[in-house]
Design a protein around this motif. Sequence first.
Motif, PDB file in Angstrom:
ATOM      1  N   ASP A 162       0.493  -0.928  -0.230  1.00  0.00           N
ATOM      2  CA  ASP A 162       0.046  -0.350   0.001  1.00  0.00           C
ATOM      3  C   ASP A 162       1.251   1.111   0.172  1.00  0.00           C
ATOM      4  OD1 ASP A 162      -2.845  -0.759  -0.148  1.00  0.00           O
ATOM      5  OD2 ASP A 162      -2.030  -1.761   2.382  1.00  0.00           O
ATOM      6  N   CYS A 163       2.175   1.422   0.320  1.00  0.00           N
ATOM      7  CA  CYS A 163       3.471   2.637   0.320  1.00  0.00           C
ATOM      8  C   CYS A 163       2.744   2.894  -0.805  1.00  0.00           C
ATOM      9  CB  CYS A 163       3.996   1.852   0.655  1.00  0.00           C
ATOM     10  SG  CYS A 163       4.836   1.258   2.561  1.00  0.00           S
ATOM     11  N   ARG A 164       3.545   1.435  -2.421  1.00  0.00           N
ATOM     12  CA  ARG A 164       3.470   2.322  -3.312  1.00  0.00           C
ATOM     13  C   ARG A 164       2.794   2.205  -4.171  1.00  0.00           C
ATOM     14  NH1 ARG A 164       8.457  -0.538  -4.128  1.00  0.00           N
ATOM     15  NH2 ARG A 164       8.861  -1.346  -3.039  1.00  0.00           N
ATOM     16  N   ARG A 165       1.105   1.893  -3.112  1.00  0.00           N
ATOM     17  CA  ARG A 165      -0.138   1.852  -4.764  1.00  0.00           C
ATOM     18  C   ARG A 165      -0.181   3.565  -3.866  1.00  0.00           C
ATOM     19  NH1 ARG A 165      -5.629   1.442  -2.591  1.00  0.00           N
ATOM     20  NH2 ARG A 165      -5.332   0.388  -0.549  1.00  0.00           N
ATOM     21  N   MET A 166      -0.056   4.141  -3.042  1.00  0.00           N
ATOM     22  CA  MET A 166      -0.511   4.875  -2.249  1.00  0.00           C
ATOM     23  C   MET A 166       0.391   6.008  -3.228  1.00  0.00           C
ATOM     24  SD  MET A 166      -3.061   5.140  -0.843  1.00  0.00           S
ATOM     25  CE  MET A 166      -4.242   3.933   0.192  1.00  0.00           C
ATOM     26  N   LYS A 174      -3.803  12.969  -6.878  1.00  0.00           N
ATOM     27  CA  LYS A 174      -5.094  11.784  -6.576  1.00  0.00           C
ATOM     28  C   LYS A 174      -4.723  12.086  -4.656  1.00  0.00           C
ATOM     29  CE  LYS A 174      -7.129   8.500 -10.515  1.00  0.00           C
ATOM     30  NZ  LYS A 174      -6.096   8.359 -10.657  1.00  0.00           N
ATOM     31  N   ILE A 175      -3.771  11.913  -4.336  1.00  0.00           N
ATOM     32  CA  ILE A 175      -3.674  11.819  -2.874  1.00  0.00           C
ATOM     33  C   ILE A 175      -2.486  13.484  -3.204  1.00  0.00           C
ATOM     34  CG2 ILE A 175      -2.124  10.987  -1.173  1.00  0.00           C
ATOM     35  CD1 ILE A 175      -3.624   8.618  -2.065  1.00  0.00           C
ATOM     36  N   ASP A 176      -2.937  14.519  -1.948  1.00  0.00           N
ATOM     37  CA  ASP A 176      -2.333  15.840  -2.226  1.00  0.00           C
ATOM     38  C   ASP A 176      -1.414  14.822  -1.061  1.00  0.00           C
ATOM     39  OD1 ASP A 176      -3.322  15.838   0.440  1.00  0.00           O
ATOM     40  OD2 ASP A 176      -4.510  17.232  -0.188  1.00  0.00           O
ATOM     41  N   GLU A 177      -0.422  16.627  -0.278  1.00  0.00           N
ATOM     42  CA  GLU A 177       0.851  16.263   0.258  1.00  0.00           C
ATOM     43  C   GLU A 177       0.359  15.821   1.885  1.00  0.00           C
ATOM     44  OE1 GLU A 177       3.982  16.457  -0.279  1.00  0.00           O
ATOM     45  OE2 GLU A 177       3.917  16.748  -2.173  1.00  0.00           O
ATOM     46  N   GLU A 179      -2.090  14.609   3.255  1.00  0.00           N
ATOM     47  CA  GLU A 179      -2.741  14.122   3.422  1.00  0.00           C
ATOM     48  C   GLU A 179      -1.837  12.157   2.620  1.00  0.00           C
ATOM     49  OE1 GLU A 179      -6.099  12.212   0.881  1.00  0.00           O
ATOM     50  OE2 GLU A 179      -5.987  10.367   1.696  1.00  0.00           O
ATOM     51  N   ILE A 180      -0.247  12.802   2.153  1.00  0.00           N
ATOM     52  CA  ILE A 180       0.297  11.437   2.036  1.00  0.00           C
ATOM     53  C   ILE A 180       1.475  11.555   3.585  1.00  0.00           C
ATOM     54  CG2 ILE A 180       1.982  12.560   0.645  1.00  0.00           C
ATOM     55  CD1 ILE A 180       1.074   8.952  -0.017  1.00  0.00           C
ATOM     56  N   GLU A 181       1.132  12.593   4.085  1.00  0.00           N
ATOM     57  CA  GLU A 181       1.912  12.523   4.886  1.00  0.00           C
ATOM     58  C   GLU A 181       2.039  12.347   6.232  1.00  0.00           C
ATOM     59  OE1 GLU A 181       4.879  14.213   6.908  1.00  0.00           O
ATOM     60  OE2 GLU A 181       5.392  14.006   4.442  1.00  0.00           O
ATOM     61  N   ILE A 182       0.026  12.285   6.464  1.00  0.00           N
ATOM     62  CA  ILE A 182      -1.134  11.272   7.648  1.00  0.00           C
ATOM     63  C   ILE A 182      -0.964   9.632   6.874  1.00  0.00           C
ATOM     64  CG2 ILE A 182      -3.000  10.635   7.913  1.00  0.00           C
ATOM     65  CD1 ILE A 182      -3.792  13.836   7.299  1.00  0.00           C
ATOM     66  N   ILE A 183      -0.936   9.083   6.191  1.00  0.00           N
ATOM     67  CA  ILE A 183      -0.728   8.168   5.586  1.00  0.00           C
ATOM     68  C   ILE A 183       1.119   7.516   5.834  1.00  0.00           C
ATOM     69  CG2 ILE A 183      -0.671   6.452   3.375  1.00  0.00           C
ATOM     70  CD1 ILE A 183      -2.669   7.919   2.272  1.00  0.00           C
ATOM     71  N   SER A 184       2.175   8.348   5.187  1.00  0.00           N
ATOM     72  CA  SER A 184       3.030   7.970   6.545  1.00  0.00           C
ATOM     73  C   SER A 184       3.267   7.188   7.513  1.00  0.00           C
ATOM     74  CB  SER A 184       4.371   9.212   5.886  1.00  0.00           C
ATOM     75  OG  SER A 184       4.392   9.962   6.791  1.00  0.00           O
ATOM     76  N   GLY A 185       1.946   8.131   8.389  1.00  0.00           N
ATOM     77  CA  GLY A 185       2.215   7.712   9.506  1.00  0.00           C
ATOM     78  C   GLY A 185       1.041   6.157  10.453  1.00  0.00           C
ATOM     79  N   ARG A 186       0.761   5.905   8.819  1.00  0.00           N
ATOM     80  CA  ARG A 186      -0.280   4.852   8.974  1.00  0.00           C
ATOM     81  C   ARG A 186       0.343   3.519   8.954  1.00  0.00           C
ATOM     82  NH1 ARG A 186      -5.651   8.877   9.022  1.00  0.00           N
ATOM     83  NH2 ARG A 186      -5.912   9.466  10.849  1.00  0.00           N
ATOM     84  N   LEU A 187       1.189   3.636   7.825  1.00  0.00           N
ATOM     85  CA  LEU A 187       1.510   2.340   6.889  1.00  0.00           C
ATOM     86  C   LEU A 187       2.686   1.202   7.832  1.00  0.00           C
ATOM     87  CD1 LEU A 187       2.560   3.968   3.626  1.00  0.00           C
ATOM     88  CD2 LEU A 187       0.876   2.606   3.583  1.00  0.00           C
ATOM     89  N   ALA A 188       3.203   1.512   8.033  1.00  0.00           N
ATOM     90  CA  ALA A 188       3.982   0.345   9.524  1.00  0.00           C
ATOM     91  C   ALA A 188       2.964   1.220  10.531  1.00  0.00           C
ATOM     92  CB  ALA A 188       5.220   1.284   9.151  1.00  0.00           C
ATOM     93  N   PRO A 189       2.250   0.246  11.364  1.00  0.00           N
ATOM     94  CA  PRO A 189       1.777   0.748  12.765  1.00  0.00           C
ATOM     95  C   PRO A 189       2.483   0.496  13.527  1.00  0.00           C
ATOM     96  CG  PRO A 189      -0.008  -0.225  11.234  1.00  0.00           C
ATOM     97  CD  PRO A 189       1.017  -0.613  10.285  1.00  0.00           C
ATOM     98  N   SER A 190       3.241  -0.883  13.672  1.00  0.00           N
ATOM     99  CA  SER A 190       4.102  -1.379  14.602  1.00  0.00           C
ATOM    100  C   SER A 190       5.181  -2.066  14.559  1.00  0.00           C
ATOM    101  CB  SER A 190       3.362  -2.686  15.199  1.00  0.00           C
ATOM    102  OG  SER A 190       3.427  -3.334  14.676  1.00  0.00           O
ATOM    103  N   VAL A 191       6.366  -2.551  15.403  1.00  0.00           N
ATOM    104  CA  VAL A 191       7.596  -3.041  15.467  1.00  0.00           C
ATOM    105  C   VAL A 191       6.950  -4.196  13.827  1.00  0.00           C
ATOM    106  CG1 VAL A 191       8.980  -2.012  17.073  1.00  0.00           C
ATOM    107  CG2 VAL A 191       7.043  -4.117  17.488  1.00  0.00           C
ATOM    108  N   GLY A 192       7.906  -5.114  13.569  1.00  0.00           N
ATOM    109  CA  GLY A 192       7.733  -6.089  12.848  1.00  0.00           C
ATOM    110  C   GLY A 192       8.125  -5.585  11.718  1.00  0.00           C
ATOM    111  N   THR A 193       8.273  -6.967  10.565  1.00  0.00           N
ATOM    112  CA  THR A 193       8.487  -6.863   9.394  1.00  0.00           C
ATOM    113  C   THR A 193       7.642  -6.256   8.417  1.00  0.00           C
ATOM    114  OG1 THR A 193       8.178  -8.452   9.314  1.00  0.00           O
ATOM    115  CG2 THR A 193      10.147  -8.397  10.101  1.00  0.00           C
TER     116      THR A 193
END
Length: 567
Positions: A162-166, A174-177, A179-193
């Motif tokens: 979804d990083c690539r898709r977004m 289609k996604i402005d600056e 919103e993409i900042e907000i998304i960057s905080g939601r794509l990897a919400p925990s430790v782990g792979t």
Amino acid sequence: MASGLRKGLTSYGDAGFSLFLRKAFIKAAGYSDDALDRPIIGITDTASDFNPCHGNAPQLIEAVRRGVMLAGGLPMNFPTISIHESFAHPTSMYLRNLMAMDTEEMVRAQPMDAVVLLGGCDKTLPAQIMGAASAGIPAIVLPVGPMVVGHHRGEVLGACTDCRRMWGQHRAGKIDEAEIEIISGRLAPSVGTCMVMGTASTMACMIEAMGLSLPMSAAIPAPHAERLRCGEASGKAAVAMATRHGPAPRSLITAASLRNAMVVLQAIGGSTNGLVHLAAIAGRVGIKLDLAAFDQIGREVPVLVDLKPSGDHYMEHLHHAGGVPRLLQELAPFLDLDAPTVIGGTLRDYADAAEDVPGQTVIRSRNAPLKSTGGMAVLHGNLAPGGAVIKHAAATAGLLQHTGRAVVFDSVEDMTNRIDDPELDVAAEDVLVLLNAGPKGAPGMPEAGYLPIPRKLAQAGVKDMVRISDARMSGTAFGTIVLHITPESAVGGPLGLVRTGDMIKLDVEGRRIDLLVDAAELALRTPIEARKAPKRGYAKLFHDTVTQADQGCDFDFLIGEAEEEEA
Ligand code: FES
């Protein structure tokens, strides 16, 4: 055979003195003679502030240590290199063999009777297994586990499909600056792979299917309590291995277990990187991975696991559906279930103990697969005499048979500079070609094979194009992308003769990738110029000795020999 503290004494010319000195120093850390007489279990500490994927390593190490002590052993963790995908320049693959050498030499140099290989981010597990296979002591793998999923505006998100898709949607406007900042905080919400079926998940699944880790160890989410219990159990299992003096990795990495891993790789719609790493692991025990067999397996074994990027779900859903053991049960007709495992039994034990989860749809039955054939195909042709790979499970069906005009980029830099140029002469039906991005060419075979769709085409709604290169791509990526073209352009492979305007034919059904240019015309062309060979350090070692993708990109002097058959 020497064991515990007596193993591999430092050479002072007096073994008694060497042991005396070793004990004197370790006692400085407060150890008793009782503790020092126990089987010693090494634990690779791959925690690093630069590796958020391994952010739970400290807690997992505590769990392993508890398991080791409960079983009567002495845990000793020690640091090794840690590699995170997005913190490694020029690319993590460039450092994988360094980590393998580090792991091998530190496992061999320090006195341990067995080792727990704690890793997870893409290159780490293959590096650790390569090293442990060469070091030869009993080893059990403990993956750090996948992240849990993220959410954004009611949608489930995950790193990094979804990083690539977004990002693609951001590039297309289609996604402005904000919103993409907000998304960057939601794509990897925990430790782990990464929690899609990327390289980390692919490796963890294959490793479990090779019996190198405990059942269920691949998919338990990193933050779950169960992951810690898996750590404790891995510590206990390591003590049992130390006491039994085996099995060593070489007993588990066999033709049968490698074939099992290839079956699983196809059935999970796994990462193309998995094939390169598997070839490198096989090479350490003197086995050449059979790419023709892998392709044939792909024609017979369906994709059963419904995870992104080939399907819809994420690793935590695979875990809740029964994990790798449930998959092994479904794949039983294709597997050698007599293959041995770290806990002393066979893979059949893993499959037999699988939980049947009513109503789950993540692990499909053979009668209702996600895709009727496997996830990957091996291609040959005049562009790839040594082979190439395509993950057709994550490709656009309409592009799998395609002839188009080549638009060539001479290097990753050239591609970066020109791909979004509004003047670039490119159309949706063209074939994007990237040169000089193989093991020696870039160097390190970066994940640049996922060439971005040129911005002007992306903005016009183009979502996929045929793209070919000697590079790799992230296992999390989607697209009609031919990778690992061998030999690479930087060593004189025919890919280096392609010029913009040439026609290229992709025929996945026929397993071919061909340049439609007369041999006489090609004979007149000069191959693309390779970068200058480095003169010093690791860069020189890498350039001078790295092998091609079909040999796993290991260093040629690290490849092992097959064990002699007993007479
Ligand atoms: Fe570490 Fe994806 S970046 S597994």
